[in-house]
Design a protein around this motif. Structure first.
Motif, PDB file in Angstrom:
ATOM      1  N   LEU A 261       5.466  19.962 -44.437  1.00 41.04           N
ATOM      2  CA  LEU A 261       4.756  21.202 -44.778  1.00 41.04           C
ATOM      3  C   LEU A 261       5.028  21.598 -46.233  1.00 41.04           C
ATOM      4  CD1 LEU A 261       5.396  23.371 -41.576  1.00 41.04           C
ATOM      5  CD2 LEU A 261       3.328  22.087 -42.159  1.00 41.04           C
ATOM      6  N   VAL A 262       6.289  21.473 -46.643  1.00 31.83           N
ATOM      7  CA  VAL A 262       6.648  21.807 -48.032  1.00 31.83           C
ATOM      8  C   VAL A 262       5.939  20.862 -48.998  1.00 31.83           C
ATOM      9  CG1 VAL A 262       8.541  21.856 -49.708  1.00 31.83           C
ATOM     10  CG2 VAL A 262       8.876  22.821 -47.423  1.00 31.83           C
TER      11      VAL A 262
ATOM     12  N   ARG B   2      -1.007  25.507 -52.373  1.00 30.30           N
ATOM     13  CA  ARG B   2      -1.089  26.624 -51.423  1.00 30.30           C
ATOM     14  C   ARG B   2       0.314  27.070 -51.042  1.00 30.30           C
ATOM     15  NH1 ARG B   2      -3.891  23.990 -46.673  1.00 30.30           N
ATOM     16  NH2 ARG B   2      -4.074  26.115 -45.834  1.00 30.30           N
ATOM     17  N   SER B   3       0.409  28.276 -50.505  1.00 28.62           N
ATOM     18  CA  SER B   3       1.711  28.789 -50.097  1.00 28.62           C
ATOM     19  C   SER B   3       2.207  28.042 -48.859  1.00 28.62           C
ATOM     20  CB  SER B   3       1.633  30.285 -49.798  1.00 28.62           C
ATOM     21  OG  SER B   3       0.907  30.523 -48.597  1.00 28.62           O
ATOM     22  N   LEU B   4       3.523  27.980 -48.713  1.00 33.67           N
ATOM     23  CA  LEU B   4       4.114  27.335 -47.540  1.00 33.67           C
ATOM     24  C   LEU B   4       3.686  28.052 -46.262  1.00 33.67           C
ATOM     25  CD1 LEU B   4       6.042  25.319 -46.199  1.00 33.67           C
ATOM     26  CD2 LEU B   4       7.927  26.895 -46.738  1.00 33.67           C
TER      27      LEU B   4
ATOM     28  N   ALA C 158       0.891  29.651 -45.705  1.00 32.62           N
ATOM     29  CA  ALA C 158      -0.495  29.327 -45.394  1.00 32.62           C
ATOM     30  C   ALA C 158      -0.598  27.940 -44.754  1.00 32.62           C
ATOM     31  CB  ALA C 158      -1.345  29.400 -46.653  1.00 32.62           C
ATOM     32  N   VAL C 159       0.139  26.987 -45.295  1.00 34.94           N
ATOM     33  CA  VAL C 159       0.118  25.633 -44.731  1.00 34.94           C
ATOM     34  C   VAL C 159       0.709  25.642 -43.331  1.00 34.94           C
ATOM     35  CG1 VAL C 159       1.024  23.289 -44.988  1.00 34.94           C
ATOM     36  CG2 VAL C 159       0.200  24.538 -47.001  1.00 34.94           C
ATOM     37  N   ALA C 160       1.813  26.376 -43.149  1.00 35.48           N
ATOM     38  CA  ALA C 160       2.440  26.452 -41.829  1.00 35.48           C
ATOM     39  C   ALA C 160       1.508  27.096 -40.812  1.00 35.48           C
ATOM     40  CB  ALA C 160       3.746  27.235 -41.916  1.00 35.48           C
ATOM     41  N   ALA C 161       0.786  28.133 -41.221  1.00 32.19           N
ATOM     42  CA  ALA C 161      -0.141  28.807 -40.305  1.00 32.19           C
ATOM     43  C   ALA C 161      -1.251  27.868 -39.849  1.00 32.19           C
ATOM     44  CB  ALA C 161      -0.734  30.040 -40.986  1.00 32.19           C
ATOM     45  N   GLU C 162      -1.581  26.937 -40.700  1.00 35.10           N
ATOM     46  CA  GLU C 162      -2.641  25.988 -40.364  1.00 35.10           C
ATOM     47  C   GLU C 162      -2.133  24.832 -39.504  1.00 35.10           C
ATOM     48  OE1 GLU C 162      -4.917  22.704 -42.991  1.00 35.10           O
ATOM     49  OE2 GLU C 162      -5.335  24.778 -43.604  1.00 35.10           O
ATOM     50  N   ARG C 163      -0.935  24.333 -39.812  1.00 37.60           N
ATOM     51  CA  ARG C 163      -0.442  23.111 -39.172  1.00 37.60           C
ATOM     52  C   ARG C 163       0.418  23.360 -37.935  1.00 37.60           C
ATOM     53  NH1 ARG C 163      -3.884  19.456 -41.236  1.00 37.60           N
ATOM     54  NH2 ARG C 163      -3.776  19.326 -43.527  1.00 37.60           N
ATOM     55  N   LEU C 164       1.172  24.451 -37.918  1.00 34.95           N
ATOM     56  CA  LEU C 164       2.171  24.610 -36.859  1.00 34.95           C
ATOM     57  C   LEU C 164       1.619  24.902 -35.463  1.00 34.95           C
ATOM     58  CD1 LEU C 164       5.300  26.401 -38.339  1.00 34.95           C
ATOM     59  CD2 LEU C 164       5.053  24.054 -37.565  1.00 34.95           C
ATOM     60  N   PRO C 165       0.453  25.553 -35.310  1.00 38.67           N
ATOM     61  CA  PRO C 165      -0.023  25.806 -33.941  1.00 38.67           C
ATOM     62  C   PRO C 165      -0.109  24.542 -33.092  1.00 38.67           C
ATOM     63  CG  PRO C 165      -1.265  27.137 -35.480  1.00 38.67           C
ATOM     64  CD  PRO C 165      -0.408  26.230 -36.306  1.00 38.67           C
ATOM     65  N   ALA C 166      -0.428  23.426 -33.699  1.00 34.05           N
ATOM     66  CA  ALA C 166      -0.515  22.182 -32.935  1.00 34.05           C
ATOM     67  C   ALA C 166       0.858  21.593 -32.642  1.00 34.05           C
ATOM     68  CB  ALA C 166      -1.345  21.154 -33.710  1.00 34.05           C
ATOM     69  N   VAL C 167       1.868  22.038 -33.392  1.00 35.67           N
ATOM     70  CA  VAL C 167       3.219  21.485 -33.222  1.00 35.67           C
ATOM     71  C   VAL C 167       4.084  22.402 -32.365  1.00 35.67           C
ATOM     72  CG1 VAL C 167       5.310  20.763 -34.455  1.00 35.67           C
ATOM     73  CG2 VAL C 167       3.060  20.355 -35.455  1.00 35.67           C
TER      74      VAL C 167
END
Length: 219
Positions: free
Chosen positions: A153-154, A162-164, A166-175
């Protein structure tokens, strides 16, 4: 004397921290005027002389300890006349440590805390990466995998600009949907500090418990 040397070493390390934190690169604290001196060249500069002296005196007390260790190493059990040489080291170590404690007490009592500067530094998103990995581990993910996930993510954040968060909000729901639902709290510096609640941690409750325990020992 060993106790004095250990104490002086801790005071020296605190001094080093405060010297850095008072500098313009950090500006987290403002040192009290009574424990600083002006610069002969730069009118705006406050030299942390008291802290530098406390830091330097760690070498002096360490020298007192080494003096005693060297004195004792060749002696048999019992009192030998050589031991009359211990007095200067003992008195010097005690006097130096007591003086340093008095100075450090005055410095800490008079510290100005630049709270907003500290809050801004603590709120930098890359500071939250470790807490994000711990949150994933607490949900049952092995920490090694959590470390890898957050590292990715970093990396994506840095590459995309992009901010960390914002990326986490996009990627983490699936994880980890549970962690994704708590991103606001995980990226809040105050909440991040509160999470360090174990004994000896930096959380307010842990710090308060340590201070209470220290006060009880003194009493």
């Amino acid at each position: 004397v060993y106790g004095c040397a250990q104490l002086q070493t801790h005071l020296a390390r605190i001094s080093e921290d405060l010297i850095h934190f008072a500098g313009p690169e950090y500006a987290f604290v403002t040192l009290p005027e009574a424990f600083t001196t002006g610069s002969s060249l730069m009118p705006q500069k406050k030299n942390p002389d008291a802290l530098e002296l406390v830091r330097g005196k760690a070498a002096r007390v360490d020298g007192d300890l080494l003096r005693l260790l060297a004195l004792l190493k060749g002696l048999p059990a019992g009192y030998q006349k050589d031991l009359q040489e211990d007095k200067e080291a003992v008195f010097d170590a005690a006097d130096t440590a007591l003086g340093s404690v008095a100075v450090m007490t005055g410095v800490v009592r008079g510290l100005g805390l630049n709270r907003e500067t500290m809050r801004a530094a603590a709120g930098r998103e890359e500071m939250m990466a470790a807490g994000l990995a711990v949150a994933l581990a607490r949900e049952g993910m092995p920490f090694r995998k959590a470390h890898h996930v957050v590292g990715a993510l970093v990396g994506e954040s840095q590459k995309s600009g992009r901010s960390l968060k914002a990326v986490a909000a996009e990627r983490l729901p699936a994880v980890s949907p549970a962690v994704a639902a708590r991103l606001d709290a995980l990226f809040d510096p105050l909440e991040a500090v509160k999470a360090k609640s174990l004994r000896g941690g930096a959380g307010p409750d842990a710090v308060r418990a340590s201070l209470d325990a220290a006060a009880a020992r003194v009493a």
